[in-house]
Design a protein around this motif. Structure first.
Motif, PDB file in Angstrom:
ATOM      1  N   THR A 221       0.730  -0.829  -0.177  1.00  0.00           N
ATOM      2  CA  THR A 221       0.181   0.513  -0.054  1.00  0.00           C
ATOM      3  C   THR A 221       0.899   1.159  -0.060  1.00  0.00           C
ATOM      4  OG1 THR A 221      -1.627  -1.032   1.243  1.00  0.00           O
ATOM      5  CG2 THR A 221      -2.184   1.105   1.526  1.00  0.00           C
ATOM      6  N   TYR A 222       0.394   2.485  -0.595  1.00  0.00           N
ATOM      7  CA  TYR A 222       1.292   3.736  -0.804  1.00  0.00           C
ATOM      8  C   TYR A 222       0.317   5.376  -0.888  1.00  0.00           C
ATOM      9  CZ  TYR A 222      -0.360   4.736  -6.081  1.00  0.00           C
ATOM     10  OH  TYR A 222      -1.170   5.173  -6.578  1.00  0.00           O
ATOM     11  N   PHE A 223      -1.111   4.901  -0.645  1.00  0.00           N
ATOM     12  CA  PHE A 223      -2.071   5.334  -0.420  1.00  0.00           C
ATOM     13  C   PHE A 223      -3.173   4.462   0.097  1.00  0.00           C
ATOM     14  CE2 PHE A 223      -5.710   8.224  -1.336  1.00  0.00           C
ATOM     15  CZ  PHE A 223      -5.644   9.603  -0.120  1.00  0.00           C
ATOM     16  N   LEU A 224      -3.748   4.982   1.323  1.00  0.00           N
ATOM     17  CA  LEU A 224      -5.149   4.600   1.595  1.00  0.00           C
ATOM     18  C   LEU A 224      -6.591   5.579   1.573  1.00  0.00           C
ATOM     19  CD1 LEU A 224      -6.331   1.691   3.364  1.00  0.00           C
ATOM     20  CD2 LEU A 224      -6.389   3.144   5.825  1.00  0.00           C
ATOM     21  N   SER A 225      -6.968   4.986   0.863  1.00  0.00           N
ATOM     22  CA  SER A 225      -8.349   6.698   0.182  1.00  0.00           C
ATOM     23  C   SER A 225      -9.688   5.106   0.849  1.00  0.00           C
ATOM     24  CB  SER A 225      -8.567   5.637  -1.451  1.00  0.00           C
ATOM     25  OG  SER A 225     -10.022   6.015  -2.231  1.00  0.00           O
ATOM     26  N   SER A 226     -10.243   6.552   1.480  1.00  0.00           N
ATOM     27  CA  SER A 226     -11.141   7.001   1.990  1.00  0.00           C
ATOM     28  C   SER A 226     -12.668   6.877   1.336  1.00  0.00           C
ATOM     29  CB  SER A 226     -12.047   7.618   2.649  1.00  0.00           C
ATOM     30  OG  SER A 226     -11.336   7.402   4.362  1.00  0.00           O
ATOM     31  N   GLN A 227     -13.201   5.795   0.495  1.00  0.00           N
ATOM     32  CA  GLN A 227     -14.215   6.483  -1.035  1.00  0.00           C
ATOM     33  C   GLN A 227     -15.810   6.871  -0.048  1.00  0.00           C
ATOM     34  OE1 GLN A 227     -13.923   5.298  -4.440  1.00  0.00           O
ATOM     35  NE2 GLN A 227     -11.782   4.954  -4.175  1.00  0.00           N
ATOM     36  N   LYS A 228     -15.696   8.000  -0.667  1.00  0.00           N
ATOM     37  CA  LYS A 228     -16.812   8.059  -0.297  1.00  0.00           C
ATOM     38  C   LYS A 228     -18.167   8.929  -1.652  1.00  0.00           C
ATOM     39  CE  LYS A 228     -14.651   9.795   4.286  1.00  0.00           C
ATOM     40  NZ  LYS A 228     -14.686  11.510   5.555  1.00  0.00           N
ATOM     41  N   LEU A 229     -18.896   9.926  -1.016  1.00  0.00           N
ATOM     42  CA  LEU A 229     -19.985  10.554  -1.514  1.00  0.00           C
ATOM     43  C   LEU A 229     -20.173  11.824  -1.538  1.00  0.00           C
ATOM     44  CD1 LEU A 229     -23.179   7.773  -1.443  1.00  0.00           C
ATOM     45  CD2 LEU A 229     -21.715   8.118  -3.560  1.00  0.00           C
ATOM     46  N   ALA A 230     -20.100  12.127  -2.730  1.00  0.00           N
ATOM     47  CA  ALA A 230     -20.857  14.422  -2.522  1.00  0.00           C
ATOM     48  C   ALA A 230     -22.336  14.377  -2.561  1.00  0.00           C
ATOM     49  CB  ALA A 230     -20.180  14.575  -3.739  1.00  0.00           C
ATOM     50  N   VAL A 231     -22.628  15.111  -2.514  1.00  0.00           N
ATOM     51  CA  VAL A 231     -24.588  15.714  -2.457  1.00  0.00           C
ATOM     52  C   VAL A 231     -24.604  16.838  -2.500  1.00  0.00           C
ATOM     53  CG1 VAL A 231     -25.535  12.953  -1.591  1.00  0.00           C
ATOM     54  CG2 VAL A 231     -24.964  15.674  -0.492  1.00  0.00           C
ATOM     55  N   GLN A 232     -25.262  17.685  -3.496  1.00  0.00           N
ATOM     56  CA  GLN A 232     -26.181  19.250  -3.075  1.00  0.00           C
ATOM     57  C   GLN A 232     -26.439  19.230  -1.327  1.00  0.00           C
ATOM     58  OE1 GLN A 232     -25.939  21.377  -5.215  1.00  0.00           O
ATOM     59  NE2 GLN A 232     -25.333  20.582  -7.187  1.00  0.00           N
ATOM     60  N   GLN A 233     -25.742  20.171  -1.039  1.00  0.00           N
ATOM     61  CA  GLN A 233     -26.059  21.664   0.810  1.00  0.00           C
ATOM     62  C   GLN A 233     -27.389  20.514   0.811  1.00  0.00           C
ATOM     63  OE1 GLN A 233     -24.043  24.172   1.324  1.00  0.00           O
ATOM     64  NE2 GLN A 233     -21.524  23.485   0.990  1.00  0.00           N
ATOM     65  N   ASP A 234     -28.236  21.162  -0.290  1.00  0.00           N
ATOM     66  CA  ASP A 234     -29.433  21.571   0.036  1.00  0.00           C
ATOM     67  C   ASP A 234     -30.373  19.926  -0.414  1.00  0.00           C
ATOM     68  OD1 ASP A 234     -29.844  21.410  -2.435  1.00  0.00           O
ATOM     69  OD2 ASP A 234     -30.793  22.873  -2.892  1.00  0.00           O
ATOM     70  N   SER A 235     -29.950  18.427  -0.511  1.00  0.00           N
ATOM     71  CA  SER A 235     -30.217  17.419  -0.967  1.00  0.00           C
ATOM     72  C   SER A 235     -31.325  16.859   0.595  1.00  0.00           C
ATOM     73  CB  SER A 235     -29.789  16.593  -0.905  1.00  0.00           C
ATOM     74  OG  SER A 235     -28.600  16.092  -0.247  1.00  0.00           O
ATOM     75  N   GLY A 236     -30.617  17.279   1.756  1.00  0.00           N
ATOM     76  CA  GLY A 236     -31.780  16.724   3.160  1.00  0.00           C
ATOM     77  C   GLY A 236     -30.455  15.358   3.093  1.00  0.00           C
TER      78      GLY A 236
END
Length: 274
Positions: free
Chosen positions: A118-133
């Protein structure tokens, strides 16, 4: 034994010896003889591999690791731009020696190629609109989520949100644009790159990153199957970069507290645990 027979036997022996020598030849020896390490890298994923707008040179986290490994091997790096889809085929067909191209470990990929430590450990995440709830990934069940075609993020989305509708794009900017234009409800990618896109939008950004990750993914340098000497040499090079502080310095340069990402390095170079 007749002279001609002796000659014939000697000739066969020489040919066999030559074939054996070829069979024992390895890619590491070829690289050192050539004097270059051909690295497959990306050119569209800042900060891991991208074209500097001023110098027009390939730069980034992955590029620096490629250069560091080449230095440890005593050769020069030769960078070759690849698309995400072309990474494994180009390696398997011998057009590049190594992949430094946001290559997350998966069992399926490990069946096709070998991975370094391993040379990098990636956190996979989601981006959403701030007003999405939306506050957690499960909120996007049944929703449209954009991602990069051929990326490992797609597997994380499928396993974490089985009802999500994945919309594939050829590159990260296009997938992110789909979110900003509200063509999709979410965009999945490694956290570092998600935050980079948001930073580029500036204070007026309406996009946020959900804190709950889809999962974590170790990244390794990709190597062709059947080259144990090269795998061992690359792992030794990475270990040396860790011990000397070079690995930490590369992280700090591109992702650390003085970068746009303000991230902390919570991992070390170590073997990938399947």
């Amino acid at each position: 034994m007749k002279y001609k027979t002796v000659c014939r036997i000697a000739t066969v022996a020489l040919i066999a010896a030559g074939c054996l020598g070829q069979a024992q030849a390895d890619q590491l020896a070829d690289i050192k003889t050539r004097g270059t390490l051909v690295c497959g890298v990306l050119s569209t994923l800042d900060p891991f591999g991208y074209l500097d707008p001023n110098s027009r040179e390939l730069v980034g986290y992955d590029v620096d690791f490629c250069k560091g490994v080449a230095k440890q091997l005593g050769v020069k790096p030769e960078l070759r731009q690849l698309s995400l889809d072309a990474r494994i085929p180009e390696l398997s067909q011998g057009r590049v020696d190594i992949l430094a191209a946001v290559l997350g470990y998966t069992p399926a990929r490990a069946g096709q190629i070998d991975f370094s430590d391993t040379y990098f450990l990636s956190s996979q995440k989601l981006a959403v609109q701030q007003d999405s709830g939306y506050t957690v990934p499960a909120d996007l069940d049944g929703k449209r989520i954009s991602s990069i075609k051929g990326s490992s993020t797609q597997a994380f989305v499928k396993s974490t949100i089985p009802g999500a509708k994945i919309v594939s794009y050829d590159d990260a900017p296009s997938a992110f644009m789909a979110l900003t234009q509200r063509k999709v409800e979410g965009f999945g990618l490694t956290e570092a790159m998600l935050r980079r896109f948001i930073v580029k939008l500036g204070p007026s950004s309406t996009i946020k990153v959900l804190e709950t990750p889809l999962g974590q993914e170790p990244w390794g340098l990709g190597l062709k199957k059947g080259e144990p000497q090269l795998v061992a040499a690359v792992n030794t090079a990475l270990a040396s970069m860790e011990t000397s502080g070079e690995a930490q310095a590369i992280f700090d340069k591109w992702l650390g507290k003085d970068s746009d990402y303000h991230m902390q390095r919570t991992f070390k170079v170590e073997p990938i645990k399947p």
